[in-house]
Scaffold this active site. Structure first.
Site, PDB file in Angstrom:
ATOM      1  N   ARG A 178       5.455 123.219   4.900  1.00  0.00           N
ATOM      2  CA  ARG A 178       6.445 122.174   4.621  1.00  0.00           C
ATOM      3  C   ARG A 178       7.715 122.828   4.103  1.00  0.00           C
ATOM      4  O   ARG A 178       7.711 123.507   3.082  1.00  0.00           O
ATOM      5  CB  ARG A 178       5.926 121.144   3.610  1.00  0.00           C
ATOM      6  CG  ARG A 178       7.011 120.115   3.262  1.00  0.00           C
ATOM      7  CD  ARG A 178       6.489 118.819   2.662  1.00  0.00           C
ATOM      8  NE  ARG A 178       6.043 118.943   1.294  1.00  0.00           N
ATOM      9  CZ  ARG A 178       5.762 117.898   0.497  1.00  0.00           C
ATOM     10  NH1 ARG A 178       5.882 116.664   0.970  1.00  0.00           N
ATOM     11  NH2 ARG A 178       5.330 118.083  -0.722  1.00  0.00           N
ATOM     12  N   ASP A 460       3.626 116.374  -9.036  1.00  0.00           N
ATOM     13  CA  ASP A 460       4.655 117.181  -8.403  1.00  0.00           C
ATOM     14  C   ASP A 460       5.978 116.451  -8.569  1.00  0.00           C
ATOM     15  O   ASP A 460       6.077 115.484  -9.330  1.00  0.00           O
ATOM     16  CB  ASP A 460       4.327 117.479  -6.943  1.00  0.00           C
ATOM     17  CG  ASP A 460       4.337 116.235  -6.053  1.00  0.00           C
ATOM     18  OD1 ASP A 460       4.700 115.145  -6.531  1.00  0.00           O
ATOM     19  OD2 ASP A 460       3.988 116.376  -4.862  1.00  0.00           O
TER      20      ASP A 460
END
Length: 547
Positions: A178, A460
């Site tokens: 990613r 996160d």
């Protein structure tokens, strides 16, 4: 300032590599020579020359759309692209090793994490340069080194404290990288004196060093693309992919991507995003935490769309259920996979508590599988077996996915359903929890750790964004908590001071004083009490991040 002048400016304090227009300003990282070699830098320079200038224009389009929404307009499907939504077309196809993605694990690109994730009972590991990585120069470079070693199959790690040795199993999970979103820059690399798009750096370095070996293993250069807000941004990535495929004499569609639908504007353009990337795309993903954050951010001026406590905003709420079902229907109509969202829980050491955790995970994953998702995300290897068991039950041993579930009998999902306000309480307990989570996450992030276990969840950037924007939203719209207290800037500051003391008690004075909690609290206060909502906490955080 020319590239030569930049080199002269920084050579006294850093080891700098440069080409005619590209300058590497970061301090030397051990092993960077094999990543920042002439071939990789030549590709990166060419991509910057061809595509970097368009990124600010795309971000400006985001701003213009947001200004209209701030003025009262609500997001909706685009009338000018109705022909694409109504058309009879499909994506190019899905490679064999991406057709079964029933469980994926995500995590940052540190060495031990990569090995454990690739060895877990999952089909895919998404190696993350975005939300779970605090992108210090060392971590960005080392992450590319780690992934290169993983692709080669010779990645190893020995824990310095315990001496425990980690290495890859014979049949590791499929690897997808990613890259960073378009809003994030890489300040340690400049093109003609300007910091380059972080995602372009992540893409170019990973592709260049790994595509041959991946193709030789009957896999390929696979990417997750985050934070898209429009099909125009998808078109930009499609042009990047096509350019690179032609440059390296690869068949069109060799590069494959999965796009996260994690912004509210993008949910109205899913058909269009699939269409623009139809040669390369294989799936869309319900990035639920960022999606909730985007709901707050996009509708920030709309007092009737204020969300309750973060813990109350679950996937069975009407606006999130509509989002999940629409993504599945759209993807399966076009031959693309529809990935579910993240289970952010962490297994507990106490057996009774762990059973409660697993029960929550089961409920969440059963809802996704029942809706027709082809796979799901977990944040910890300890949840992989639970998620795998559920999707095995729904997909079965003879199938690899649920593309056969078309949801054709579903009624059309209008914009109003995707924007429906969410019921639930705003509690003092919830607000205080948001404060403790956000300040601990920000403190970890500015010290270089973007993936942090806090109170039984793997936090996160996305989950921290929900925590801080919820409070900002409550302040701006003068909402009251369930106990009658009006949420004001002063109440937030009072709670922040009190919760900092609680964090110190929880962590211990030694850990607290050795950290950067004061700096984190200052940034948290600044972005939460600002009259204008700061788009991403990682933007001011990047300026504080240890180089």
């Amino acid at each position: 300032m020319t590239a030569d002048q930049l080199v002269a400016k920084y050579s006294a304090q850093t080891e700098t590599q440069s080409s005619s227009k590209l300058a590497i300003l970061g301090s030397h990282v051990e092993g960077q020579e094999k990543i920042l070699n002439s071939g990789a830098l030549a590709l990166l320079e060419t991509l910057c020359e061809q595509f970097a200038a368009e990124v600010p224009q795309l971000l400006e389009k985001r701003c213009h759309k947001q200004q209209r929404i701030d003025a009262g307009e609500l997001p909706d499907y685009l009338p000018e692209t109705r022909a694409i939504r109504d058309g009879n077309w499909s994506i190019r196809g899905i490679p064999a090793d991406l057709q079964d993605r029933r469980v994926e694990i995500t995590g940052p690109v540190d060495r031990k994490m990569i090995i454990n994730a690739l060895n877990a009972n999952v089909k895919v590991f998404m190696a993350d340069f975005e939300d779970s990585l605090a992108p210090s120069w060392e971590k960005v470079v080392q992450g590319q080194i780690n992934l290169h070693d993983a692709v080669n199959g010779d990645i190893e790690f020995t824990a310095p404290n315990t001496g425990k040795h980690y290495s890859l199993n014979p049949d590791p999970a499929v690897l997808i990288a990613r890259v960073r979103g378009l809003h994030l820059k890489e300040k340690h690399i400049e093109f003609e004196g300007e910091a380059i798009p972080g995602g372009l750096a992540d893409f170019a370095l990973y592709f260049y060093h790994n595509y041959r070996q991946l193709l030789a293993k009957n896999s390929g250069p696979y990417f997750y693309i985050p934070k898209l807000e429009s099909h125009h941004e998808a078109r930009w990535w499609a042009k990047v992919f096509a350019f690179v495929e032609e440059r390296f004499c690869l068949q069109p569609g060799t590069i494959k991507c999965t796009c996260l639908i994690e912004t509210l504007p993008a949910v109205f353009e899913m058909d269009e995003i699939l269409y623009e990337l139809r040669s390369n795309i294989v799936a869309l993903n319900c990035g639920r935490w960022d999606y909730i954050f985007s709901y707050i951010k996009t509708l920030k001026n709309h007092p009737d769309r204020v969300l309750p406590d973060r813990q109350a905003v679950t996937m069975d709420k009407p606006f999130l259920s509509a989002y999940s079902r629409l993504l599945i229907k759209t993807c399966h109509k076009r031959g693309a996979l529809a990935m579910g969202g993240m289970a952010a829980f962490i297994p507990a050491k106490d057996e009774a508590t762990n059973q409660q955790v697993l029960q929550k995970v089961r409920g969440d994953k059963e809802l996704e599988a029942r809706n027709g998702h082809d796979g799901t995300w977990v944040a910890h290897p300890g949840l992989a077996d639970t998620a795998m068991g559920i999707f095995n039950d729904y997909i079965g041993g003879d199938n690899t996915n649920q593309l056969h579930i078309t949801r054709d009998v579903d009624a059309p999902i209008p914009a109003a359903e995707l924007l429906e306000p969410c019921d639930g309480e705003r509690t003092e307990t919830g607000m205080r929890l948001n404060i403790r989570i956000a300040v601990q996450y920000i403190e970890a992030w500015i010290q270089g750790n973007g993936c942090v276990p806090i109170y039984g969840l793997m936090e996160d950037a996305a989950t921290a964004e929900i925590s801080r924007t919820s409070i900002w939203q409550w302040i701006q719209h003068e909402k009251s908590l369930s106990n009658g207290k009006l949420v004001t800037k002063d109440l937030f500051r009072q709670m922040l001071a009190e919760e900092l003391k609680n964090v110190e008690q929880e962590l211990g004075t030694e850990r607290y004083q050795a950290g950067k909690f004061t700096q984190a609290a200052q940034l948290f206060e600044q972005i939460t009490t600002s009259d204008e909502l700061v788009d991403f906490l990682t933007l001011p955080g990047y300026e504080l991040l240890t180089a």
